[in-house]
Every structure is written in structure tokens, then in C-alpha cells.
Design a protein around this motif. Sequence first.
Motif, PDB file in Angstrom:
ATOM      1  N   LYS A  15     -10.949  89.360 -28.587  1.00 47.02           N
ATOM      2  CA  LYS A  15      -9.590  89.154 -29.316  1.00 47.02           C
ATOM      3  C   LYS A  15     -10.252  88.418 -30.532  1.00 47.02           C
ATOM      4  O   LYS A  15     -10.227  88.132 -31.882  1.00 47.02           O
ATOM      5  CB  LYS A  15      -8.926  88.683 -28.798  1.00 47.02           C
ATOM      6  N   GLY A  16     -11.125  87.550 -30.115  1.00 52.09           N
ATOM      7  CA  GLY A  16     -11.495  86.219 -31.208  1.00 52.09           C
ATOM      8  C   GLY A  16     -12.804  86.713 -32.549  1.00 52.09           C
ATOM      9  O   GLY A  16     -12.417  86.181 -33.518  1.00 52.09           O
ATOM     10  N   LYS A  17     -13.649  87.448 -32.027  1.00 50.51           N
ATOM     11  CA  LYS A  17     -14.125  88.266 -33.026  1.00 50.51           C
ATOM     12  C   LYS A  17     -13.340  88.608 -34.221  1.00 50.51           C
ATOM     13  O   LYS A  17     -14.088  88.995 -34.671  1.00 50.51           O
ATOM     14  CB  LYS A  17     -15.331  88.488 -31.853  1.00 50.51           C
ATOM     15  N   ALA A  18     -12.905  89.642 -33.249  1.00 49.17           N
ATOM     16  CA  ALA A  18     -11.954  90.911 -33.552  1.00 49.17           C
ATOM     17  C   ALA A  18     -11.423  89.984 -34.777  1.00 49.17           C
ATOM     18  O   ALA A  18     -11.478  90.575 -36.032  1.00 49.17           O
ATOM     19  CB  ALA A  18     -11.141  91.967 -33.096  1.00 49.17           C
ATOM     20  N   GLY A  23     -10.613  88.396 -40.758  1.00 52.30           N
ATOM     21  CA  GLY A  23     -10.316  87.296 -41.469  1.00 52.30           C
ATOM     22  C   GLY A  23     -11.380  87.438 -42.301  1.00 52.30           C
ATOM     23  O   GLY A  23     -11.162  87.364 -43.804  1.00 52.30           O
ATOM     24  N   ALA A  24     -12.997  87.649 -42.150  1.00 50.76           N
ATOM     25  CA  ALA A  24     -14.034  88.132 -42.810  1.00 50.76           C
ATOM     26  C   ALA A  24     -13.841  88.951 -44.524  1.00 50.76           C
ATOM     27  O   ALA A  24     -13.909  88.637 -45.085  1.00 50.76           O
ATOM     28  CB  ALA A  24     -15.146  88.100 -41.963  1.00 50.76           C
ATOM     29  N   VAL A  25     -12.919  90.132 -43.284  1.00 49.91           N
ATOM     30  CA  VAL A  25     -13.126  91.147 -44.462  1.00 49.91           C
ATOM     31  C   VAL A  25     -12.465  90.724 -45.569  1.00 49.91           C
ATOM     32  O   VAL A  25     -11.904  91.044 -46.861  1.00 49.91           O
ATOM     33  CB  VAL A  25     -12.629  91.852 -43.503  1.00 49.91           C
ATOM     34  N   THR A  26     -10.871  90.458 -44.825  1.00 52.38           N
ATOM     35  CA  THR A  26      -9.466  90.488 -45.650  1.00 52.38           C
ATOM     36  C   THR A  26      -9.880  89.098 -46.491  1.00 52.38           C
ATOM     37  O   THR A  26      -8.767  89.189 -47.654  1.00 52.38           O
ATOM     38  CB  THR A  26      -8.580  90.404 -45.131  1.00 52.38           C
ATOM     39  N   ASP A  28      -9.431  86.134 -45.397  1.00 52.05           N
ATOM     40  CA  ASP A  28      -8.482  85.579 -44.762  1.00 52.05           C
ATOM     41  C   ASP A  28      -8.521  84.455 -43.898  1.00 52.05           C
ATOM     42  O   ASP A  28      -9.077  84.372 -42.585  1.00 52.05           O
ATOM     43  CB  ASP A  28      -6.671  86.256 -43.792  1.00 52.05           C
ATOM     44  N   GLU A  29      -8.884  83.436 -44.190  1.00 49.51           N
ATOM     45  CA  GLU A  29      -9.465  81.836 -43.487  1.00 49.51           C
ATOM     46  C   GLU A  29      -9.002  81.491 -42.591  1.00 49.51           C
ATOM     47  O   GLU A  29      -9.696  80.992 -41.213  1.00 49.51           O
ATOM     48  CB  GLU A  29      -9.752  81.140 -44.485  1.00 49.51           C
ATOM     49  N   ASP A  30      -7.918  81.525 -42.802  1.00 47.97           N
ATOM     50  CA  ASP A  30      -6.907  80.826 -41.331  1.00 47.97           C
ATOM     51  C   ASP A  30      -7.548  82.195 -39.864  1.00 47.97           C
ATOM     52  O   ASP A  30      -7.111  81.638 -38.805  1.00 47.97           O
ATOM     53  CB  ASP A  30      -5.535  81.014 -41.079  1.00 47.97           C
ATOM     54  N   LEU A  31      -7.256  83.248 -40.594  1.00 54.80           N
ATOM     55  CA  LEU A  31      -6.861  84.459 -39.757  1.00 54.80           C
ATOM     56  C   LEU A  31      -8.926  84.166 -38.614  1.00 54.80           C
ATOM     57  O   LEU A  31      -9.123  84.090 -37.122  1.00 54.80           O
ATOM     58  CB  LEU A  31      -6.887  85.747 -39.734  1.00 54.80           C
ATOM     59  N   LYS A  32      -9.771  84.419 -40.004  1.00 52.02           N
ATOM     60  CA  LYS A  32     -11.270  83.731 -39.646  1.00 52.02           C
ATOM     61  C   LYS A  32     -11.049  82.607 -38.278  1.00 52.02           C
ATOM     62  O   LYS A  32     -12.397  82.476 -37.569  1.00 52.02           O
ATOM     63  CB  LYS A  32     -12.187  84.035 -40.660  1.00 52.02           C
ATOM     64  N   ASN A  33     -10.651  81.329 -38.821  1.00 52.69           N
ATOM     65  CA  ASN A  33     -10.577  79.981 -37.755  1.00 52.69           C
ATOM     66  C   ASN A  33      -9.822  80.321 -36.815  1.00 52.69           C
ATOM     67  O   ASN A  33     -10.474  79.773 -35.699  1.00 52.69           O
ATOM     68  CB  ASN A  33     -10.455  78.990 -38.877  1.00 52.69           C
ATOM     69  N   GLU A  34      -8.670  80.858 -36.426  1.00 53.47           N
ATOM     70  CA  GLU A  34      -7.889  81.403 -35.766  1.00 53.47           C
ATOM     71  C   GLU A  34      -9.123  82.188 -34.563  1.00 53.47           C
ATOM     72  O   GLU A  34      -9.073  81.947 -33.396  1.00 53.47           O
ATOM     73  CB  GLU A  34      -6.712  81.602 -35.641  1.00 53.47           C
ATOM     74  N   GLY A  35      -9.903  83.281 -34.574  1.00 56.39           N
ATOM     75  CA  GLY A  35     -10.767  83.842 -34.399  1.00 56.39           C
ATOM     76  C   GLY A  35     -11.741  83.146 -33.930  1.00 56.39           C
ATOM     77  O   GLY A  35     -11.950  83.141 -32.672  1.00 56.39           O
TER      78      GLY A  35
END
Length: 66
Positions: A15-18, A23-26, A28-35
Motif C-alpha cells: 500500500k505504501g509503495k502504491a 504521488g510520484a506520478v501526480t 503529490d509530495e504529501d502522498l509520496k511521503n505518506e507512502g
Amino acid sequence: MSMDDKFRNKADDLKGKAKEAGGAVTGDEDLKNEGKAEQAGAAVKKGVEDVKDAASKVKDKLTGDK
């Protein structure tokens, strides 16, 4: 480590990798960091379970169990 724990940790890692990839594709740094944080949490849980397993094996060898 029980099989349930292994599956939960792997699910958290995936789930974190997804999230990180999303986040990388969009952008969105927050989503990327959350992952990344979820992956780190899964790794810590796995480490704790590995230590428990090792301690249990040592105990079994010392007491003659198993």
C-alpha cells in the motif's frame, strides 16, 4: 511471526509503495511521503517480529523445546 502478521506487513508495504508511486506520478509530495512512511512502518514491524522469532528460537534451544 505469524502468517497474519506477515500478510499485514506485506499489505502495508505494498500500500505504501502504491501511494509513493501515485504521488510520484501526480506530483503529490504529501502522498509520496505518506507512502514512504507506510513502507518504513511495515519494515519496523517486520524487524520487531524477526527479533521476536529469533528470541523464541534461542529460548527453545536453551530449554530443549522443539
